[in-house]
Design a protein around this motif. Sequence first.
Motif, PDB file in Angstrom:
ATOM      1  N   TYR A   1      12.673  -6.689  -6.653  1.00 28.16           N
ATOM      2  CA  TYR A   1      11.570  -6.183  -5.992  1.00 28.16           C
ATOM      3  C   TYR A   1      12.025  -4.775  -5.076  1.00 28.16           C
ATOM      4  N   VAL A   2      12.913  -5.056  -4.294  1.00 29.59           N
ATOM      5  CA  VAL A   2      13.279  -3.963  -3.362  1.00 29.59           C
ATOM      6  C   VAL A   2      13.199  -2.829  -3.936  1.00 29.59           C
ATOM      7  N   VAL A   3      14.260  -2.563  -5.243  1.00 32.28           N
ATOM      8  CA  VAL A   3      14.322  -1.547  -5.926  1.00 32.28           C
ATOM      9  C   VAL A   3      13.238  -0.961  -6.455  1.00 32.28           C
ATOM     10  N   VAL A   4      12.216  -1.921  -7.326  1.00 34.17           N
ATOM     11  CA  VAL A   4      10.971  -1.405  -7.782  1.00 34.17           C
ATOM     12  C   VAL A   4      10.036  -0.631  -6.580  1.00 34.17           C
ATOM     13  N   VAL A   5      10.226  -1.249  -5.467  1.00 33.80           N
ATOM     14  CA  VAL A   5       9.213  -0.915  -4.294  1.00 33.80           C
ATOM     15  C   VAL A   5       9.649   0.323  -4.105  1.00 33.80           C
ATOM     16  N   GLY A   6      11.090   0.624  -4.068  1.00 32.56           N
ATOM     17  CA  GLY A   6      11.570   2.162  -3.533  1.00 32.56           C
ATOM     18  C   GLY A   6      11.142   2.910  -4.715  1.00 32.56           C
ATOM     19  N   VAL A   7      11.266   2.717  -5.886  1.00 32.56           N
ATOM     20  CA  VAL A   7      10.888   3.825  -7.024  1.00 32.56           C
ATOM     21  C   VAL A   7       9.440   3.934  -6.889  1.00 32.56           C
ATOM     22  N   LEU A   8       8.753   3.301  -6.947  1.00 32.71           N
ATOM     23  CA  LEU A   8       7.229   3.289  -6.648  1.00 32.71           C
ATOM     24  C   LEU A   8       6.892   4.411  -5.384  1.00 32.71           C
ATOM     25  N   PHE A   9       7.613   3.834  -4.203  1.00 25.41           N
ATOM     26  CA  PHE A   9       7.355   5.041  -3.313  1.00 25.41           C
ATOM     27  C   PHE A   9       7.766   6.279  -3.552  1.00 25.41           C
ATOM     28  N   ALA A  10       8.806   6.306  -3.987  1.00 27.88           N
ATOM     29  CA  ALA A  10       9.625   7.729  -4.051  1.00 27.88           C
ATOM     30  C   ALA A  10       8.513   8.352  -5.238  1.00 27.88           C
ATOM     31  N   THR A  11       7.990   7.901  -6.338  1.00 27.45           N
ATOM     32  CA  THR A  11       7.319   8.644  -7.403  1.00 27.45           C
ATOM     33  C   THR A  11       5.959   8.866  -6.599  1.00 27.45           C
ATOM     34  N   GLY A  12       5.554   7.768  -6.004  1.00 31.50           N
ATOM     35  CA  GLY A  12       4.214   8.008  -5.197  1.00 31.50           C
ATOM     36  C   GLY A  12       4.261   9.035  -4.178  1.00 31.50           C
ATOM     37  N   VAL A  13       5.166   9.236  -3.270  1.00 31.88           N
ATOM     38  CA  VAL A  13       5.374  10.316  -2.313  1.00 31.88           C
ATOM     39  C   VAL A  13       5.491  11.825  -3.225  1.00 31.88           C
ATOM     40  N   THR A  14       6.164  11.771  -4.145  1.00 32.07           N
ATOM     41  CA  THR A  14       6.118  12.999  -4.999  1.00 32.07           C
ATOM     42  C   THR A  14       4.942  13.399  -5.408  1.00 32.07           C
ATOM     43  N   LEU A  15       4.240  12.581  -5.929  1.00 29.53           N
ATOM     44  CA  LEU A  15       2.691  12.753  -6.543  1.00 29.53           C
ATOM     45  C   LEU A  15       1.987  13.235  -5.618  1.00 29.53           C
ATOM     46  N   LEU A  16       2.006  12.592  -4.489  1.00 28.48           N
ATOM     47  CA  LEU A  16       1.074  12.824  -3.282  1.00 28.48           C
ATOM     48  C   LEU A  16       1.130  14.255  -2.758  1.00 28.48           C
ATOM     49  N   LEU A  17       2.345  14.926  -2.793  1.00 32.35           N
ATOM     50  CA  LEU A  17       2.781  16.139  -2.487  1.00 32.35           C
ATOM     51  C   LEU A  17       1.946  17.312  -3.472  1.00 32.35           C
TER      52      LEU A  17
ATOM     53  N   LEU B   1       3.676  -4.877  -3.377  1.00 30.59           N
ATOM     54  CA  LEU B   1       4.556  -5.527  -3.588  1.00 30.59           C
ATOM     55  C   LEU B   1       5.581  -5.868  -2.548  1.00 30.59           C
ATOM     56  N   LEU B   2       5.571  -5.007  -1.555  1.00 27.28           N
ATOM     57  CA  LEU B   2       6.294  -5.172  -0.305  1.00 27.28           C
ATOM     58  C   LEU B   2       5.936  -6.368   0.264  1.00 27.28           C
ATOM     59  N   LEU B   3       4.593  -6.348   0.445  1.00 23.05           N
ATOM     60  CA  LEU B   3       3.846  -7.518   1.102  1.00 23.05           C
ATOM     61  C   LEU B   3       4.205  -8.754   0.370  1.00 23.05           C
ATOM     62  N   LEU B   4       4.265  -8.794  -0.684  1.00 23.77           N
ATOM     63  CA  LEU B   4       4.469  -9.942  -1.766  1.00 23.77           C
ATOM     64  C   LEU B   4       5.760 -10.317  -1.454  1.00 23.77           C
ATOM     65  N   THR B   5       6.825  -9.501  -1.384  1.00 24.82           N
ATOM     66  CA  THR B   5       8.183  -9.597  -1.209  1.00 24.82           C
ATOM     67  C   THR B   5       8.543 -10.598   0.205  1.00 24.82           C
ATOM     68  N   GLY B   6       7.620 -10.019   1.011  1.00 28.92           N
ATOM     69  CA  GLY B   6       7.831 -10.765   2.545  1.00 28.92           C
ATOM     70  C   GLY B   6       7.706 -12.251   2.686  1.00 28.92           C
ATOM     71  N   GLY B   7       6.805 -12.906   1.473  1.00 28.49           N
ATOM     72  CA  GLY B   7       6.819 -14.575   1.793  1.00 28.49           C
ATOM     73  C   GLY B   7       7.612 -15.026   1.008  1.00 28.49           C
ATOM     74  N   ARG B   8       7.861 -16.238   1.253  1.00 28.17           N
ATOM     75  CA  ARG B   8       8.675 -17.297   0.481  1.00 28.17           C
ATOM     76  C   ARG B   8       8.308 -17.505  -0.907  1.00 28.17           C
ATOM     77  N   ALA B   9       9.367 -17.246  -1.846  1.00 30.08           N
ATOM     78  CA  ALA B   9       8.944 -17.581  -3.281  1.00 30.08           C
ATOM     79  C   ALA B   9       8.901 -19.102  -3.406  1.00 30.08           C
ATOM     80  N   GLY B  10       8.319 -19.554  -4.380  1.00 33.81           N
ATOM     81  CA  GLY B  10       8.250 -20.789  -4.990  1.00 33.81           C
ATOM     82  C   GLY B  10       6.912 -21.203  -5.942  1.00 33.81           C
ATOM     83  N   GLY B  11       6.849 -22.552  -6.024  1.00 32.30           N
ATOM     84  CA  GLY B  11       5.707 -22.916  -6.800  1.00 32.30           C
ATOM     85  C   GLY B  11       4.216 -22.616  -6.331  1.00 32.30           C
ATOM     86  N   PRO B  12       3.264 -22.893  -7.262  1.00 30.43           N
ATOM     87  CA  PRO B  12       1.919 -22.585  -6.781  1.00 30.43           C
ATOM     88  C   PRO B  12       1.601 -23.344  -5.472  1.00 30.43           C
ATOM     89  N   PRO B  13       0.942 -22.794  -4.468  1.00 35.42           N
ATOM     90  CA  PRO B  13       0.692 -23.290  -3.207  1.00 35.42           C
ATOM     91  C   PRO B  13      -0.534 -24.096  -3.107  1.00 35.42           C
TER      92      PRO B  13
END
Lengths: 523, 154
Positions: B7-23, B43-55
């Motif tokens: 997740y963390v890597v994907v978030v990083g890649v999304l941010f990097a490409t996003g910022v590039t395009l934003l410029l 995705l970052l928001l989602l990563t902040g919570g505990r993973a598990g089964g459907p609540p």
Amino acid sequence: MSWLVPLPVVMPLFGAALTLLLVGRARAQRWVSITVLAATVAVAALLLVRATLGGPLVVEVGGWVAPLGIVLVADQLAALMLVVSAAVTLCVLVYSIGQGLADGNEETPLSVYHPTYLVLTAGVCNAFLSGDLFNLYVGFEILLVASYVLLTLGSTENRIRAGTTYVVVSLLSSLIFLVAIGLIYAATGTLNLAQLVDRLDALPDDLRLVLQGMLLLAFGIKAAVFPLSAWLPDSYPTAPAPVTAVFAGLLTKVGVYAIIRTETLLFPGGRTADLLLVIAALTMVVGILGAVAQSDIKRLLSFTLVSHIGYMLFGVGLTTAHGLSAAIFYVVHHITIQTTLFLAAGLVERRGGSTALDRLGGLARLSPLLAVLFFVPALNLAGIPPFSGFLGKVGLVQAGVSDGGVLAWALVAGGLLTSLLTLYAIARVWNLAFWRDPHPDMPGPDDTARAARTDGAEQPHDDPSPAGAVLPRLMTASTAALVVLGLGLTVVAGPLFDISTDAADDLLRRAPYVEAVFPDGAP
Amino acid sequence: MSPNLVYVVVVGVLFATGVTLLLERSLTRVLMGVILLGNGANLLLLTGGRAGGPPIVGTTAEEEMSDPLPQAMVLTAIVITLGMTAFLLALAYRSWHLNGHDEVQDDVEDQRIMELAERDEGPGTADPETTDRVPTARADDDRRVAAGAPGRTR
């Protein structure tokens, strides 16, 4: 009494839905909007009285208990902001209705104007009342989305150009805010402001600093603090006069409010206090230097808006009760005065056909009433006694002096310099637009016809309102009402300072807020 | 709970490409950047919570449930991003309608300073690159001179 708390959010939203259904029936729309906003003013005033006498009011929305559900909190600071902003939005609404009526065009303001305007009000109120970080984000988004629509109203070329910058910059700040929210939730497991108080205190210092920095960055863009302020003077002046006025009065102040709330409640101890002070000084001085260089009244006023945000940050950066109380007073003063000045600039544009200083002149002789309506708030902004601008600045200077640090003294000096330069910028407008001989292009005393503008290509405004010698009565009356409100701030300055001092004390003690949300202690 | 590295890597890649395009200068690319950044933030928001089964009570034991709050917040954020995307698209379309392109244009102040610099009346801050470029560009389109930005796509 706590059932009053959600009303400032709910009423404008219902009003927006109603006016949307009434599209095409301009008269009904007008009455719905006016009724809703007048009721909002009344509710906000009741909330302020109640919060002052009996402490913060809390509502758990939908009956969900506090940390699970969303809470709305009306403490003194929030209620005070609500009263001022509701009163200002009401006056601006009347002004824009007057403008539409005077143009003899039922569709000006456009039929989408009323719903959007009410949604904007709901967003502002939601941001003030929110007791939850994510709800604060939602409040910001509501008001921003409405502001995108209002700023690009009519979608002319200039507004699209200015709107693009504004939308992209606002989106970026919202994203930073959202990321900060995600990180705070990951670190603490809650977003309820009162619950965050304890949980953030328990975090390692470095992590707290990162979170604080991200929130400051997001709110700094919204509040147009110096290195992040470049978007404001370009985008605001292109909008219609009433829209610019309400943006200038309210939107940046919501950012300032968010800074005050988070800096005192979530991150006390002033680790960024020095940074805030430096930024405040730069905002003041750079902003006002920009204003001095302008040759268009609306742009000049936008720069003074940026500059005076610095005063509020000065108060926040001192982190003393004195400084905070003066900052809160200054926010109240500045919302009123900056809005009034933009409305007066709208009247100038109407009377003179332009707001470019090299096309205006002699307005004082042509329209003495307009001259008074501009002159009084202008002096108020510059801080001439006995106006509220003077009182606010005195409060800040006293707070700075009693702090006694080198940086605080530097800011006192910067504040006085900015005040002087504001006076200079305002005096320049006065000399060029009001005192010289009338410009040949301007409509004369008997000329009620539309001023022909064939060379308006370089003007920042696409659709100069029809200019004429007769100022529409409703527009003049609402501007005059705001001028009187600004003068009234001087009259009630004593009680107002009491309220702001109380609010500042509560903010610094933090306990009243937490106890109001969790009477049995935070879970 | 330790966050999932993917997740963390994907978030990083999304941010990097996003910022590039934003410029970028073109509004459509900026829009793409905003979408990518928005997805990264969600995705970052989602990563902040505990993973598990459907609540959902009754299907999952309480201690195995995932944290439902970030999911609720992400839903809200997605809706907001959707609205913003629609609005930005409308802006880009309108800009194309009016100007024949959807490039973000310079603000009035910048244009004025550039004009002053061109006539050599400004405070002497003329960017040599811009002044070189101006005469050739002027021939084909006045408006693009004002844009005069390095790195714009043609």
